[in-house]
Design an enzyme around this catalytic site. Structure first.
Site, PDB file in Angstrom:
ATOM      1  N   GLU A 189       0.836  -1.197   0.000  1.00  0.00           N
ATOM      2  CA  GLU A 189       0.000   0.000   0.000  1.00  0.00           C
ATOM      3  C   GLU A 189       0.875   1.253   0.000  1.00  0.00           C
ATOM      4  O   GLU A 189       1.890   1.316   0.682  1.00  0.00           O
ATOM      5  CB  GLU A 189      -0.900  -0.003   1.236  1.00  0.00           C
ATOM      6  CG  GLU A 189      -1.835   1.197   1.328  1.00  0.00           C
ATOM      7  CD  GLU A 189      -2.651   1.218   2.610  1.00  0.00           C
ATOM      8  OE1 GLU A 189      -3.655   1.947   2.641  1.00  0.00           O
ATOM      9  OE2 GLU A 189      -2.280   0.508   3.570  1.00  0.00           O
ATOM     10  N   LYS A 243      -9.505   2.639  -2.731  1.00  0.00           N
ATOM     11  CA  LYS A 243      -9.799   2.081  -1.410  1.00  0.00           C
ATOM     12  C   LYS A 243     -11.148   2.576  -0.886  1.00  0.00           C
ATOM     13  O   LYS A 243     -11.398   3.781  -0.825  1.00  0.00           O
ATOM     14  CB  LYS A 243      -8.678   2.464  -0.449  1.00  0.00           C
ATOM     15  CG  LYS A 243      -8.780   1.851   0.944  1.00  0.00           C
ATOM     16  CD  LYS A 243      -7.581   2.284   1.771  1.00  0.00           C
ATOM     17  CE  LYS A 243      -7.588   1.671   3.158  1.00  0.00           C
ATOM     18  NZ  LYS A 243      -6.421   2.142   3.950  1.00  0.00           N
ATOM     19  N   CYS A 275      -5.679  -2.891   2.546  1.00  0.00           N
ATOM     20  CA  CYS A 275      -5.445  -2.746   3.975  1.00  0.00           C
ATOM     21  C   CYS A 275      -6.715  -2.801   4.832  1.00  0.00           C
ATOM     22  O   CYS A 275      -7.237  -3.884   5.081  1.00  0.00           O
ATOM     23  CB  CYS A 275      -4.668  -1.454   4.232  1.00  0.00           C
ATOM     24  SG  CYS A 275      -3.814  -1.418   5.836  1.00  0.00           S
TER      25      CYS A 275
END
Length: 275
Positions: free
Chosen positions: A41, A117, A158
């Site tokens: 990430e 994300k 994540c």
């Protein structure tokens, strides 16, 4: 398909991060000859505060267009080695805020996936440290899958890993393997990282491919630490490859026969009653 996860110790110097990524990808290609590599990430920036993130941000091109330094570096990694490159995530410049964005390139250097994300990391850690990703970033709204050599892959980043409904949606969209590039904090990672990844793998009966950042970085005058321990888990939830501390990589072969056997013998998707 052989897939490698790259573990980096990036900081706020974008040029140094690009050089580190190129070095590690070149090393894993020589050592393990993977068909696909995955970066962590925000591998182009970690730390340095708001100004460093904004400086690292890139405006993404339309399909076929020319992008910024990180975009073109990933494209060249893919095209130069004839591999798929899953670019972890980079900082994307949006209309008003930034995006935490995954890009995937095929062996010809063509962009084949773009995922922003969805779940933003707004939490207080066990040590009292606060994280407010939404102060700088805007969340995405759509799940994304792509195909590589006949396998359907799903994208996540994540903090998404804490929301199982997202992974069920990816499984229903045809995913056989799912990426989770991450900057897991040391405090949450030591207790939750492997547990969450293995749980999502078991629930979805997918391979999980999780490249992570490791080590310390500076953020507004304070030193923070990320957990690392990049790993690949199979659809039965077993960790089949992992990194220890430090920079490096781990490689595993994704065997579709394993996926098919697990799903055949325990057809949990067909048995679901509620969601």
């Amino acid at each position: 398909m052989r897939v490698s996860v790259i573990q980096m110790n990036q900081g706020s110097d974008k040029a140094a991060n690009l050089a580190q990524a190129r070095h590690l990808v070149a090393a894993v290609l020589q050592a393990d000859r993977p068909r696909m590599v995955s970066l962590p990430e925000t591998w182009t920036n970690l730390g340095g505060g708001r100004d460093a993130r904004v400086a690292a941000a890139e405006t993404l091109p339309e399909p076929g267009g020319t992008g910024g330094p990180a975009y073109e570096a990933m494209r060249e990694m893919a095209r130069g080695a004839g591999i798929f490159v899953h670019g972890g995530s980079i900082v994307e410049q949006g209309a008003e805020k930034l995006h935490n964005t995954t890009l995937v390139f095929d062996p010809e250097g063509r962009e084949v996936a773009r995922y922003r994300k969805i779940h933003l990391f707004d939490i207080t850690g066990p040590d009292g440290t606060g994280y407010r990703e939404s102060a700088l970033y805007e969340g995405g709204a759509e799940i994304v899958t792509f195909e590589a050599d006949g396998t359907r892959f799903g994208c996540s980043i994540c903090y998404d890993i804490r929301f199982p409904e997202m992974y069920l949606a990816l499984r229903r969209a045809g995913a056989e393997a799912i990426f989770v590039p991450s900057n897991f904090t040391l405090m949450t990672g030591k207790d939750h990282w492997e547990v969450l990844l293995r749980a999502r793998a078991i629930e979805t009966q997918c391979w999980f491919i999780a490249a992570a950042s490791w080590g310390s970085y500076e953020e507004r005058g304070a030193t923070r630490q990320v957990y690392g321990h990049s790993l690949i888990a199979d659809p039965w939830g077993q960790v089949v490859a992992c990194c220890s501390d430090g920079t490096g990589w781990a490689t595993a072969r994704l065997d579709r026969a394993v996926t098919e056997r697990v799903r055949r013998d325990m057809p949990v998707l067909e048995h679901r009653k509620l969601a």
